[in-house]
Design an enzyme around this catalytic site. Structure first.
Site, mmCIF file in Angstrom:
data_model
loop_
_atom_site.group_PDB
_atom_site.id
_atom_site.type_symbol
_atom_site.label_atom_id
_atom_site.label_comp_id
_atom_site.label_asym_id
_atom_site.label_seq_id
_atom_site.Cartn_x
_atom_site.Cartn_y
_atom_site.Cartn_z
ATOM 1 N N GLU A 12 -32.555 31.599 4.172
ATOM 2 C CA GLU A 12 -31.361 30.750 4.189
ATOM 3 C C GLU A 12 -31.028 30.195 2.804
ATOM 4 O OE1 GLU A 12 -32.793 28.313 7.437
ATOM 5 O OE2 GLU A 12 -31.375 29.238 8.849
ATOM 6 N N ASP A 196 -27.122 34.703 16.671
ATOM 7 C CA ASP A 196 -27.446 35.253 17.993
ATOM 8 C C ASP A 196 -26.788 34.398 19.073
ATOM 9 O OD1 ASP A 196 -29.857 33.470 16.939
ATOM 10 O OD2 ASP A 196 -29.611 33.149 19.095
#
Ligand SMILES: CCCCCCN(CO)Cc1c[nH]c2c(N)ncnc12
Length: 228
Positions: A12, A196
């Site tokens: 990230e 997701d």
């Protein structure tokens, strides 16, 4: 101005470290903190490791040890709102802890006495984000992000979280960072790109889209710095 940019996983912050090529690493209290400068802003970039406890420690160090005056979280999340698709951006209006349960004493799920049930993000930072989204023609959903120390890969659990907290997305660090920043009076925002759908395919989807979605979030954060 000194601003913290925090992620949970190295993936990230990797896009940020490569963008801010010239950075200086400081190891402190179990994390690596990367100091950089951008357009007159001092930056401290770090990843906490996964989960609320790790995020609380790193967020605290960013504020209390490094003296950051604002904190932007950048990362990925599971979609709860059916509107959110892979790669879509969501910014938290407020955050809650879906795995807190002292309902035995009549408290609502996610509530801890002497604390906030939903912790609000900084409206000014969220406003900057909306401005960036508008100028770039990017969709940005503002909604409730639910945090808990579980990777949710089960539609029933996801539905419970949606129903119980009216959540639009879920992850494992945001509300923890929110409590630290809110308690210390430091403006913060939590920006996440969807990796997701928090359903039975979530593990595979996360593995496939972590890197690309993390990049979406990181690039957007860089766009925010240009408007701070
Ligand atoms: C080794 C794998 C670590 C996964 C960490 C996932 N992050 C936690 O912040 C975000 C996230 C993306 N999708 C999620 C989901 N379905 N449930 C919880 N958290 C998430």
């Amino acid at each position: 101005m000194k601003i913290a940019i925090l992620g949970a996983m190295v993936e990230e912050i990797t896009p940020l470290l490569s963008f801010f090529g010239n950075h200086h690493k400081v190891s402190y209290a179990g994390n690596d903190y990367y100091e950089a400068h951008y357009k007159g802003i001092d930056l401290v970039i770090a990843y906490s490791k996964i989960g609320k406890v790790n995020a609380a420690l790193t967020a605290s160090a960013l504020l209390m040890h490094f003296g950051c005056e604002k904190l932007i979280f950048s990362g990925v999340a599971g979609a709860v709102s059916p509107e959110l698709k892979i790669g879509d951006l969501v910014i938290a209006s407020s955050l809650c802890q879906h795995d807190v349960d002292i309902t035995a004493f009549g408290h609502p799920f996610g509530f801890i006495p002497e604390s906030k049930h939903f912790i609000p993000s900084d409206e000014r930072l969220n406003g900057v984000a909306k401005g960036v989204a508008q100028s770039k023609g990017i969709a940005l959903k503002e909604g409730i992000i639910a945090t808990g120390d579980q990777f949710i890969a089960d539609s029933l659990k996801k539905e419970w979280i949606r129903k119980t907290f009216n959540a639009d997305a879920l992850e494992m660090e945001g509300a923890s960072v929110a409590v630290v920043c809110d308690t210390l009076g430091v403006p913060f925002c939590v920006l996440r790109a969807i990796s997701d759908a928090a359903d039975m395919e979530a593990g595979f989807s996360f593995d496939e889209f972590l890197v690309s979605s993390a990049k979406v979030s990181a690039e957007f954060v860089i766009g925010m710095l240009d408007r701070l």
